[in-house]
Design a protein around this motif. Structure first.
Motif, mmCIF file in Angstrom:
data_model
loop_
_atom_site.group_PDB
_atom_site.id
_atom_site.type_symbol
_atom_site.label_atom_id
_atom_site.label_comp_id
_atom_site.label_asym_id
_atom_site.label_seq_id
_atom_site.Cartn_x
_atom_site.Cartn_y
_atom_site.Cartn_z
ATOM 1 N N VAL A 204 1.351 -1.364 -0.031
ATOM 2 C CA VAL A 204 -0.430 -0.102 -0.219
ATOM 3 C C VAL A 204 0.265 1.021 0.261
ATOM 4 O O VAL A 204 2.290 0.820 0.412
ATOM 5 C CB VAL A 204 -0.657 -0.048 1.770
ATOM 6 N N ASP A 205 -0.016 2.401 -0.559
ATOM 7 C CA ASP A 205 1.072 3.490 -0.353
ATOM 8 C C ASP A 205 1.143 4.543 0.490
ATOM 9 O O ASP A 205 2.017 5.447 0.912
ATOM 10 C CB ASP A 205 0.538 4.907 -1.782
ATOM 11 N N THR A 206 0.238 4.253 1.657
ATOM 12 C CA THR A 206 0.136 4.946 2.673
ATOM 13 C C THR A 206 -0.984 4.187 3.271
ATOM 14 O O THR A 206 -1.577 3.381 3.488
ATOM 15 C CB THR A 206 -0.515 6.965 2.693
ATOM 16 N N VAL A 207 -0.754 4.712 4.791
ATOM 17 C CA VAL A 207 -1.456 4.385 6.239
ATOM 18 C C VAL A 207 -2.690 5.540 6.490
ATOM 19 O O VAL A 207 -1.402 6.298 7.250
ATOM 20 C CB VAL A 207 -1.246 3.576 6.992
ATOM 21 N N THR A 208 -3.392 5.460 6.661
ATOM 22 C CA THR A 208 -3.976 6.311 6.560
ATOM 23 C C THR A 208 -5.599 6.377 8.283
ATOM 24 O O THR A 208 -5.734 5.790 8.365
ATOM 25 C CB THR A 208 -4.776 7.652 5.816
ATOM 26 N N GLN A 209 -5.783 7.387 8.881
ATOM 27 C CA GLN A 209 -7.290 6.729 9.750
ATOM 28 C C GLN A 209 -8.016 7.045 9.120
ATOM 29 O O GLN A 209 -8.305 7.898 7.897
ATOM 30 C CB GLN A 209 -6.879 8.719 11.080
ATOM 31 N N GLU A 210 -9.397 6.596 9.070
ATOM 32 C CA GLU A 210 -10.803 7.046 8.146
ATOM 33 C C GLU A 210 -10.963 8.603 8.367
ATOM 34 O O GLU A 210 -11.600 9.259 7.116
ATOM 35 C CB GLU A 210 -11.820 6.790 9.610
ATOM 36 N N ARG A 211 -10.956 9.610 9.325
ATOM 37 C CA ARG A 211 -11.022 11.042 9.505
ATOM 38 C C ARG A 211 -10.311 11.330 8.304
ATOM 39 O O ARG A 211 -10.732 12.992 7.519
ATOM 40 C CB ARG A 211 -11.250 12.348 10.646
ATOM 41 N N HIS A 212 -9.252 10.970 7.911
ATOM 42 C CA HIS A 212 -8.360 11.666 7.197
ATOM 43 C C HIS A 212 -8.482 11.066 5.664
ATOM 44 O O HIS A 212 -7.528 11.142 4.429
ATOM 45 C CB HIS A 212 -6.599 11.275 7.591
ATOM 46 N N VAL A 213 -9.099 10.767 5.293
ATOM 47 C CA VAL A 213 -9.369 9.105 3.901
ATOM 48 C C VAL A 213 -9.779 10.352 2.930
ATOM 49 O O VAL A 213 -8.987 9.975 1.856
ATOM 50 C CB VAL A 213 -10.356 8.545 3.942
ATOM 51 N N ARG A 214 -10.427 11.517 3.056
ATOM 52 C CA ARG A 214 -10.655 12.313 1.797
ATOM 53 C C ARG A 214 -9.225 13.096 1.477
ATOM 54 O O ARG A 214 -9.101 12.794 0.000
ATOM 55 C CB ARG A 214 -11.949 13.031 1.929
ATOM 56 N N GLY A 215 -8.343 14.167 2.548
ATOM 57 C CA GLY A 215 -7.568 13.949 1.958
ATOM 58 C C GLY A 215 -6.029 13.292 1.006
ATOM 59 O O GLY A 215 -5.893 13.837 0.530
ATOM 60 N N ALA A 216 -5.967 12.331 2.157
ATOM 61 C CA ALA A 216 -5.613 10.992 1.704
ATOM 62 C C ALA A 216 -5.672 10.834 -0.141
ATOM 63 O O ALA A 216 -4.836 10.833 -0.811
ATOM 64 C CB ALA A 216 -5.329 10.032 2.154
ATOM 65 N N VAL A 217 -6.966 10.434 -0.136
ATOM 66 C CA VAL A 217 -7.734 10.603 -1.921
ATOM 67 C C VAL A 217 -6.991 11.298 -2.547
ATOM 68 O O VAL A 217 -7.242 11.389 -3.612
ATOM 69 C CB VAL A 217 -9.137 10.283 -1.673
ATOM 70 N N LYS A 218 -7.725 12.931 -2.211
ATOM 71 C CA LYS A 218 -6.732 13.879 -3.033
ATOM 72 C C LYS A 218 -4.929 14.032 -3.123
ATOM 73 O O LYS A 218 -4.485 13.657 -4.227
ATOM 74 C CB LYS A 218 -7.499 15.084 -2.229
ATOM 75 N N ASP A 219 -4.284 13.037 -2.296
ATOM 76 C CA ASP A 219 -3.091 13.493 -2.115
ATOM 77 C C ASP A 219 -2.730 12.727 -3.471
ATOM 78 O O ASP A 219 -2.210 13.026 -4.075
ATOM 79 C CB ASP A 219 -2.710 13.271 -0.700
#
Length: 698
Positions: A204-219
């Motif tokens: 996987v490219d990154t691990v994130t918290q549920e609340r940061h999913v939208r930001g990670a998707v954009k990145d």
């Protein structure tokens, strides 16, 4: 899936992008665009708690991908709308009964085309993964350009457990992305890894918290995040000469775990990668044929059967567990390990014994167990907090369930019950872990015999999943229902049995172990006897098993069963009594038939030129097991032949690829079994006489 995980995940609020219209064109997917022009394809398979890939789901997935292609969004997010996880894999129902590899290959080719379609999309694609991402689910994620893991996600390829290897392009895409020494190891063992490990492997490219999913998707979609790329080592390992060397090493590792003739899948996977690992296109194509060939093997079909046996037994447990506090009496090997397991599964446990040492030993073993099976140190601490040493036995008063695990002496157990019963809560259940005393005898002194059940665990408790739930004529039906739900809640598989000497599993195992002793008497090398059982597919031979269980216990169970079944059982040799009298009890004393070091039996290899395993040796050991299983069905001790097979696999490790002792008899042919047993009876004695139940066995 573990019910506790399901409850924990049930509270999870998922970031699912823009709200889709209620009446979309798809049954199992929802599609919507957000303000940035990104398409969110949500997988939500109709009428199920987990997403699985079936033929009709794949067809609809393809239609959705075609629609996305024509709409040309700025990017595509694929995400599950199920709290339980991303995708749990292929729909195993579609594998059952497959017998023609060409039919399987045609269907696999169609599924491959869908995953290839996803990979070929001319737009950025990202899979957002929470919870379980297994098998075919991971193969879908691998076809996306990027993968975001939500903390707590689990990844794995469990296909090998079903006698298969990945079949939706995973063998090619995974080995191209992640260093083959690691990606192959995961596919060959079926192990799962967590999100952090997946990130360190480059899965996987990154691990994130549920609340940061939208930001990670954009990145990810707008190029602000560096994608994981296969490193130099991964590329080197896929080169021809290196592949040859690595494949050789993998084969010898695989051979330690499972022989090729019984478990062809790991070897097929190694061959596939060794031959085609240099070319993704060739490997994708060859994977389809290899997968189809494995699917129709008896091993895969039997392991798929075992998968459904487990599901069926889980269902039999039912839900609605009411037991919150368990009181265990007797902190010996069994009592202590039962207490540790139950506390590890989230229930409160008080553990009582006459002496402090066994309780301390049980807590120490519990800490070791939790260190192996629980990931977070804080959760290990919580589990140990739930395991309460209770020298005074005060836990009885609050317990919903009391499990008695004191030595197998009728008077002792009755004395314990006399002290217990007045202190028990009115609704509490009294359970015994006896393996040899009929419940009819235990209940005679009880004021409320209807609340007594047997909960018979198997050793080692943390590894063997079976619990026999033993009933007697006077039981309250509600008590049995509650006992079933309790067994399900602690992640164990229940088998309902009527009380009768040895119940099912010990009664079936005893002739296997005693026959081995008779062979020893005939001067057969003990290593050869064990080798015969292992050649059939047993996890360990009967002599090693006797040492593992304890020769004192084998002797006690054998004696008890002989008083009931007489000459239907092999005689107990006098030298076994002497061994027990001398204190050579097997693993627990360091010496039995074998010498034991660090929990392992020391075995010198068999001489090259000596006697070899014969079919007759194997038949003498394994056919009596099938015979007893048929007898137990005929006597009504158990009523479901499938559950009998499940119990023998999950309670004794009976060769899973044979689908259980009754399935083995069906496969080999009842006539063949009966005539072989008659021939053995003529040669070795009446203990081999086929049970009358074979006449009606289907």
């Amino acid at each position: 899936m573990d019910s506790k995980i399901m409850t924990a995940l049930g509270d999870r609020v998922l970031e699912l992008g823009p709200k889709p219209a209620a009446d979309g064109p798809y049954k199992n997917f929802k599609l919507k665009r957000d303000a940035d022009g990104v398409a969110w394809l949500l997988f939500d398979r109709a009428e199920t708690s987990a997403n699985t890939l079936s033929a009709d789901v794949m067809e609809e997935f393809d239609a959705a991908l075609a629609a996305i292609e024509t709409e040309r969004p700025a990017g595509l997010v694929i995400r599950s709308a199920k709290p339980s996880g991303f995708i749990a894999g292929a729909d195993v129902n579609e594998f059952r009964g497959a017998s023609d590899p060409e039919v399987v290959e045609t269907r696999i080719r169609a599924a491959h085309a869908v995953v290839d379609h996803l990979e070929a999309l001319k737009l950025p694609t990202v899979a957002v993964i929470h919870g379980f991402c297994l098998g075919g689910g991971l193969e879908v994620a691998l076809a996306c350009q990027s993968r975001i893991a939500v903390d707590g996600a689990r990844f794995g390829f469990p296909e090998v457990m079903l006698g298969l290897h990945p079949g939706l392009g995973g063998t090619a895409r995974f080995t191209a992305l992640v260093n083959p020494t690691q990606s192959m190891a995961l596919m060959l063992t079926g192990r799962t890894i967590d999100a952090r490990r997946a990130k360190s492997l480059g899965l996987v490219d990154t691990v994130t918290q549920e609340r940061h999913v939208r930001g990670a998707v954009k990145d990810v979609l707008f190029g602000r995040l560096k994608r994981a790329k296969p490193g130099l080592l991964a590329r080197a390992a896929n080169l021809g000469p290196v592949r040859g060397l690595l494949a050789k090493r993998m084969r010898s590792e695989a051979a330690k775990a499972a022989p090729r003739e019984h478990y062809p899948a790991p070897y097929a996977l190694i061959d596939l990668w060794e031959t085609h690992g240099g070319s993704k296109a060739a490997m994708l194509k060859a994977e389809q044929a290899s997968f189809a060939k494995l699917m129709v093997t008896p091993t895969a079909q039997n392991l798929i059967r075992v998968f459904f046996l487990r599901e069926q037994m889980k269902k039999a447990a039912g839900s609605g567990n009411t037991v919150k506090h368990v009181h265990v009496i007797g902190a010996g090997a069994m009592g202590g390990d039962i207490a540790a397991w139950v506390a590890g599964q989230g229930l409160r446990v008080s553990l009582a014994d006459m002496k402090a040492e066994p309780i301390a030993g049980a807590v120490k073993r519990a800490a070791e167990l939790y260190g192996k099976i629980i990931r977070k140190p804080t959760e290990v601490r919580d589990a140990l907090d739930r395991l309460i040493p209770d020298m005074d036995g005060e836990g009885v008063r609050n317990a919903d369930l009391i499990i008695e695990a004191v030595p197998e002496k009728l008077e002792l157990k009755q004395r314990v019950y006399a002290g217990l019963e007045p202190k028990m809560k009115p609704g509490a259940i009294l359970a015994t872990n006896t393996s040899s005393i009929p419940l009819q005898d235990l209940r005679t002194t009880l004021a409320r015999p209807e609340r007594l059940v047997g909960l018979h665990f198997f050793n080692p408790v943390s590894r063997l999943q079976l619990v026999e739930i033993v009933s007697h004529d006077g039981n309250d039906a509600q008590v049995l229902k509650e006992a079933l739900a309790f067994v399900g809640a602690i992640d164990r598989l229940p088998l309902s049995v009527k009380s009768s000497p040895g119940f099912l599993v010990n009664r079936a195992l005893t002739p296997y172990m005693l026959e081995a002793m008779v062979m020893l008497d005939e001067k057969t090398d003990q290593r050869l006897i064990d080798a015969a059982a292992e050649q059939f597919g047993m996890p360990m031979g009967p002599i090693e098993l006797a040492d593992q269980v304890g020769l004192d216990i084998c002797l006690a169970v054998g004696d008890m069963l002989r008083t009931k079944f007489g000459d239907l059982l092999p005689p107990t040799p006098a030298w076994l009594r002497e061994k027990v009298a001398k204190g050579e009890l097997g693993r627990k004393t360091g010496k039995g038939f074998y010498t034991w070091k660090d929990g392992k039996a020391e075995k010198a290899p068999l001489p090259e030129t000596g006697p070899r395993v014969t079919d007759q040796m194997i038949d003498r050991l394994v056919l009596p097991m099938s015979n007893v299983c048929v007898a137990c069905l005929r006597e009504g001790i158990v009523d479901d032949p499938d559950a009998v097979d499940g119990a023998m696999i999950f309670g004794t490790g009976y060769a899973p690829f044979r689908g259980g002792p009754l399935n083995y008899a069906r496969t080999r042919g009842v006539e063949n079994i009966v005539s072989t047993m008659r021939a053995l009876a003529e040669r070795f004695g009446e203990r081999f006489a086929p049970d009358p139940g074979w006449d009606n066995f289907k």
